[in-house]
Write an enzyme that holds these catalytic residues in place. Structure first.
Site, PDB file in Angstrom:
ATOM      1  CB  SER A  20      76.480  39.992  82.269  1.00 18.98           C
ATOM      2  OG  SER A  20      76.720  40.056  80.921  1.00 18.98           O
ATOM      3  CG  HIS A  72      78.249  37.110  79.646  1.00 21.91           C
ATOM      4  ND1 HIS A  72      76.966  37.450  80.201  1.00 21.91           N
ATOM      5  CD2 HIS A  72      78.537  35.904  79.783  1.00 21.91           C
ATOM      6  CE1 HIS A  72      76.297  36.166  80.438  1.00 21.91           C
ATOM      7  NE2 HIS A  72      77.096  35.500  80.234  1.00 21.91           N
ATOM      8  CG  ASP A  95      74.549  32.596  80.854  1.00 21.33           C
ATOM      9  OD1 ASP A  95      74.240  31.529  81.045  1.00 21.33           O
ATOM     10  OD2 ASP A  95      75.724  32.938  80.538  1.00 21.33           O
TER      11      ASP A  95
END
Lengths: 272, 206
Positions: free
Chosen positions: B20, B47, B140
């Site tokens: 991310s 992301h 995540d």
């Protein structure tokens, strides 16, 4: 991640649902289906798919809840601005040549795409002579689609997408804002028929000039995708249009040769 | 260097990389270090804000000798290709192996979600996939990495001290304490070795 017994129980559950309720999920793409079934197990507080199957078979209201887990995708209005711009600029000129129009939106879920398309057709002066078939297998989703009421906190995103998609006015011209919801103008759905139809089990019901089916086929396996695309082929008039989602393609379909790429980058196909 | 392979681990059919905030730099280095004859498909999920075309393709183009593209639904994984997760869809591995997409609800406030990708790969490929989790500011990917490891696949985590954002690697280390914790340069070597593992026995057998 669950495995072993889960993988054995999964086809049994789908078979049970089909036998009891005639909903056919047996050809849904496994990867997403597994996730959704795990969520359903958690929601219904079942330790196994067998336990869930017991409840699904004996409690019809559990099946209604299962439908929400297995079908509803929350959609957005004017998702992918480029798609709607291409419809407006490249497909609408062809649609204008028909004295009356029929459009099919299979898997319409809660209707965001129905209102997006109705607004576009209104702005192009075509809505008055258009009949839109908006179909889905989930009756609750169809009710929501027919009501055309969306949470107000989603409207800012919808308005932005509408502007990017080449909207001619302001999205607020098409809805009335209530306390925390936007109610879309019912004149938008005067020519919309909301109806139960399954791409897995039902057949062709009308000849149409345009089908938009976006991000629905991704939930099907290759066999069911082929069944759906054959329905689209048989429903579309010659030179009719098919719009798919941004990452969907007919490349892997058995019927690819029966469609031409009309706007390649926006996944708009034309029936040969 | 591959270290601690479990007895069931085998040459991976896919290498999955998730990250991310701060991940693009690491991913650029890892992909940039891959040789042109690197056969194992690589799947990258970072992301990013939803936009088309994705910022990831732009950031990585010109830095990698392999074909780089966003997969379509049902597309089979092909050798010598780096796949980038498209924005605003979940990306999953399905039977084949091939790609599947969904617009289901975000997971860990993310769509695409690394957990969704890693868990689907673990389910379909089991020990025949490898996962790497790098820099990021949210948790995540930790559960997904754990799923790959439990399925017998090899996993590595970027050293939080070496990462621009340590939260994602730290969450993964907490959940899979046996995973390799590697610095960026070691991740580059680790991924290359996974690919070499695939090609060497094949050369002998053909």
């Amino acid at each position: 991640m669950l495995s072993g017994e889960f993988d054995i129980e999964l086809p049994l559950l789908l078979e049970a649902i089909h036998l009891k309720y005639s909903y056919d999920f047996r050809r849904y793409a496994l990867s997403s289906l597994k996730r959704r079934l795990e969520q359903a197990m958690e929601h219904f507080n079942c330790r196994s798919l067998s336990a869930l199957q017991e409840r699904v078979l004996r409690e019809p209201e559990v099946m209604r809840g299962m439908l929400a887990h297995l079908t509803v995708q929350v959609s957005e209005m004017f998702r992918d601005a480029g798609f709607y711009r291409a419809l407006r600029e490249k497909v609408v000129p062809y649609l204008r040549t028909y004295p009356s129009l029929k459009v099919w939106i299979p898997g319409c879920a809660t209707g965001e795409e129905v209102y997006s398309l109705a607004i576009l057709l209104r702005e192009e002066g075509l809505l008055d002579r258009t009949l839109i078939y908006a179909t889905d297998i989930n009756p609750e989703a169809l009710h929501k689609a027919e009501a055309g009421i969306y949470e107000l906190d989603r409207i800012a995103d919808f308005s932005k997408a509408y502007a990017e998609a080449g909207g001619r006015a302001s999205l607020s011209d098409y809805y009335t804002a209530g306390y925390n919801a936007a109610v879309f103008d019912k004149s938008l759905r005067e020519g919309v028929l909301f109806s139960d139809h399954s791409l897995a089990t039902d057949s062709v019901f009308a000849e149409v000039q345009l089908i938009t089916c976006r991000n629905v086929l991704i939930y099907f396996d290759r066999v069911l995708q082929d069944r759906a695309v054959a329905l689209f082929r048989d429903s579309l008039c010659r030179k009719g249009f098919l719009g798919l989602g941004a990452k969907e393609s007919l490349t892997f379909s058995s019927y690819a040769a029966e469609f031409a790429e009309f706007v390649r980058e926006e996944r708009i196909y034309q029936r040969r | 260097m591959l270290g601690k392979p479990t007895s069931s681990a085998t040459a991976p059919e896919a290498i999955l990389i998730g990250g991310s905030a701060g991940a693009i730099e690491v991913v650029s280095l890892v992909l940039g270090a891959l040789p042109a004859d690197f056969r194992t498909p690589v799947v990258v999920l970072v992301h990013l804000p939803k936009q088309r075309p994705s910022a990831l393709a732009g950031a990585l183009s010109g830095k990698c000798r392999l074909a780089l593209r966003e997969p379509l639904d049902k597309e089979p994984l092909a050798p010598a290709t780096v796949y980038l997760a498209p924005p605003d869809y979940h990306l999953l591995i399905d039977e084949g192996p091939s790609f599947a997409l969904s617009v289901d609800e975000p997971v860990n406030f993310s769509r695409p979600s690394i957990d969704v990708l890693f868990q689907s790969a673990a389910s379909v490929l089991g020990p025949r996939c490898a996962g790497v989790l790098v820099s990021g500011a949210n948790p995540d990917g930790a559960r997904g990495l754990c799923a790959i490891q439990q399925a017998g696949g090899l996993v590595a985590i970027q050293d939080p001290d070496d990462a621009a954002q340590g939260a994602m690697p730290e969450a993964a280390i907490a959940l899979c304490p046996d995973a390799h914790v590697l610095a960026t340069t070691e991740i580059c070597q680790w991924v290359q070795q996974l690919g070499a593992w695939q090609t060497s026995p094949r050369r002998g057998s053909t």
